[in-house]
Write an enzyme that holds these catalytic residues in place. Structure first.
Site, PDB file in Angstrom:
ATOM      1  N   ASP A   1    -122.876 -11.209  43.958  1.00 20.60           N
ATOM      2  CA  ASP A   1    -124.336 -11.218  43.806  1.00 20.60           C
ATOM      3  C   ASP A   1    -124.995 -10.078  44.564  1.00 20.60           C
ATOM      4  O   ASP A   1    -124.411  -9.498  45.493  1.00 20.60           O
ATOM      5  CB  ASP A   1    -124.919 -12.561  44.268  1.00 20.60           C
ATOM      6  CG  ASP A   1    -124.633 -12.856  45.746  1.00 20.60           C
ATOM      7  OD1 ASP A   1    -123.500 -12.604  46.187  1.00 20.60           O
ATOM      8  OD2 ASP A   1    -125.557 -13.321  46.445  1.00 20.60           O
TER       9      ASP A   1
ATOM     10  N   GLU B   1    -123.617 -14.991  48.041  1.00 17.31           N
ATOM     11  CA  GLU B   1    -123.433 -14.621  49.445  1.00 17.31           C
ATOM     12  C   GLU B   1    -124.789 -14.352  50.089  1.00 17.31           C
ATOM     13  O   GLU B   1    -125.048 -14.724  51.223  1.00 17.31           O
ATOM     14  CB  GLU B   1    -122.545 -13.365  49.543  1.00 17.31           C
ATOM     15  CG  GLU B   1    -122.046 -13.058  50.945  1.00 17.31           C
ATOM     16  CD  GLU B   1    -122.948 -12.135  51.745  1.00 17.31           C
ATOM     17  OE1 GLU B   1    -122.693 -11.947  52.938  1.00 17.31           O
ATOM     18  OE2 GLU B   1    -123.948 -11.608  51.192  1.00 17.31           O
TER      19      GLU B   1
HETATM   20 ZN   LIG Z   1    -123.004  -7.989  51.137  1.00 18.16          ZN
END
Ligand SMILES: [Zn+2]
Length: 386
Positions: free
Chosen positions: A79, A140
């Site tokens: 992401d 993340e």
């Molecule tokens: Zn990163």
């Protein structure tokens, strides 16, 4: 040793695919296909369902050439942060940057590119290596949610590397614990021109709390921030509600505790003096806080297997990699807590989380070269120790 054109083109391909957190499906499919082409068994786990995303983590298992050897984990996240859709990379020699309207997404597409190029080279050059468990995580950037939802009981690796930081000359082995904070400040609504005496401004309470608050860099190991503030509907209304979000981080648990308590106290102290009585009814300003542990610190010693491996591999290439403490959290914080000892190696991403993000492909090449040498050396050590 690596195919520079190939890894550069892969990076460019990946960064052009939109993949804001919770919307990583398209890039996950590309990564899955690439891994399968390299011979991996690939699954997409159920993390996406758990966090409200459109895909899970991509877990790719690559069979090694050294039977029975313990696998090593390699990980990067899929992401990107906002604004990260419709990335148009500008290439100036070795520098790749965004056009200034979005992030580049080198965070962390460069990590994905490094892992895939490394594995491609191991195969092509018939370099003996152990099994590799590659984890390409989702979400993340919104609290390490993908890594948190990896079922590590289904991974065999107990050590590995995350590729998610800037300079390939640095290996992040320490990272902070972080608390996520939310505050709801309640005042009392009133007409700002007609009856200001009958109101309590939640904006003023919040402002006084923030003005009294230690923020930014608190000390070498500790930081704090209020990042979101929302409230108010009109200039002629005394605002009765403000909502704020913030965070505190520290490499030291006691310092994190102290800073978190300080931030909460600032709100309660600011609210305390405010009260009004309207038609015999007394109203006090009040604050509700929510404090959640976002992630816990990591601290991988230089003497650990993974750090020693990185040091030795870099040295064989005539390079130096230094261990360092990061002010940021990453998936490695989570994996370490889940029993996979890992550190975070740089891939060349710079000015991340800004529209000025850029990357020097030479750094990414260096990262991949170090990664190949790590896998190669690891294979040699495993065979030698038999
Ligand atoms: Zn990163």
């Amino acid at each position: 040793m690596i195919n520079q054109e190939r890894i550069k083109n892969l990076l460019l391909e990946l960064i052009k695919i939109d993949s804001h957190s919770r919307k990583e499906r398209e890039v996950a499919q590309v990564v899955k296909r690439r891994c399968e082409q390299l011979g991996a068994e690939v699954e997409i786990d159920d993390a996406g369902e758990k966090v409200g995303g459109n895909t899970g983590n991509v877990i790719a298992r690559f069979r090694g050439t050294i039977p029975g050897a313990e696998p090593i984990m390699m990980s990067a996240h899929m992401d990107t942060v906002v604004p990260g859709e419709g990335v148009r990379p500008i290439i100036e020699g070795d520098i790749i940057r965004s056009d200034g309207t979005t992030v580049l997404g080198g965070d962390d597409k460069s990590g994905i590119a490094v892992i895939l190029e490394t594995i491609a080279c191991l195969k092509e050059q018939n370099i003996p290596h152990t099994d590799i468990e590659a984890v390409f995580s989702i979400c993340e950037e919104v609290g390490l949610l993908g890594a948190k939802n990896v079922d590590t009981s289904r991974l065999r690796a107990r050590y590995g590397l995350v590729f998610d930081s800037d300079d390939p000359g640095f290996l992040f082995t320490k990272g902070p614990s972080a608390n996520h904070l939310e505050f709801r400040v309640y005042g009392l609504e009133s007409h700002a021109g007609v009856a200001p005496e009958q109101g309590i401004s939640a904006i003023k309470v919040a402002a006084e709390a923030i003005a009294a608050m230690k923020m930014g860099r608190i000390d070498e190991e500790t930081t704090a921030n209020i990042g979101i503030i929302e409230g108010g509907k009109a200039t002629n209304v005394i605002t009765n509600f403000v909502y704020l979000k913030g965070e505190a981080r520290s490499l030291d648990e006691a310092k994190l505790e102290a800073q978190t308590r300080h931030m909460v106290e600032c709100f309660h102290k600011a609210a305390a003096p405010y009260e009004v009585t309207v038609d015999g009814k007394r109203t006090r300003a009040r604050v509700e806080e929510k404090v959640e542990r976002e992630y816990s610190a990591m601290d991988v010693p230089d003497s650990s297997r993974v750090v020693q491996l990185v040091f030795a591999a870099a040295a064989r290439l005539g390079r130096q990699v230094k261990t360092l403490a990061s002010g940021g959290g990453c998936d490695a914080n989570i994996f370490n807590r889940k029993g996979i000892e890992c550190a975070n190696l740089g891939t060349g991403m710079r000015a991340i989380h800004t529209v000025n993000e850029w990357l020097d492909v030479k750094d990414m090449y260096a990262s991949a070269e170090i990664a190949i040498e790590i896998l190669k050396l690891n294979g040699e050590l495993v065979q030698r120790n038999r």
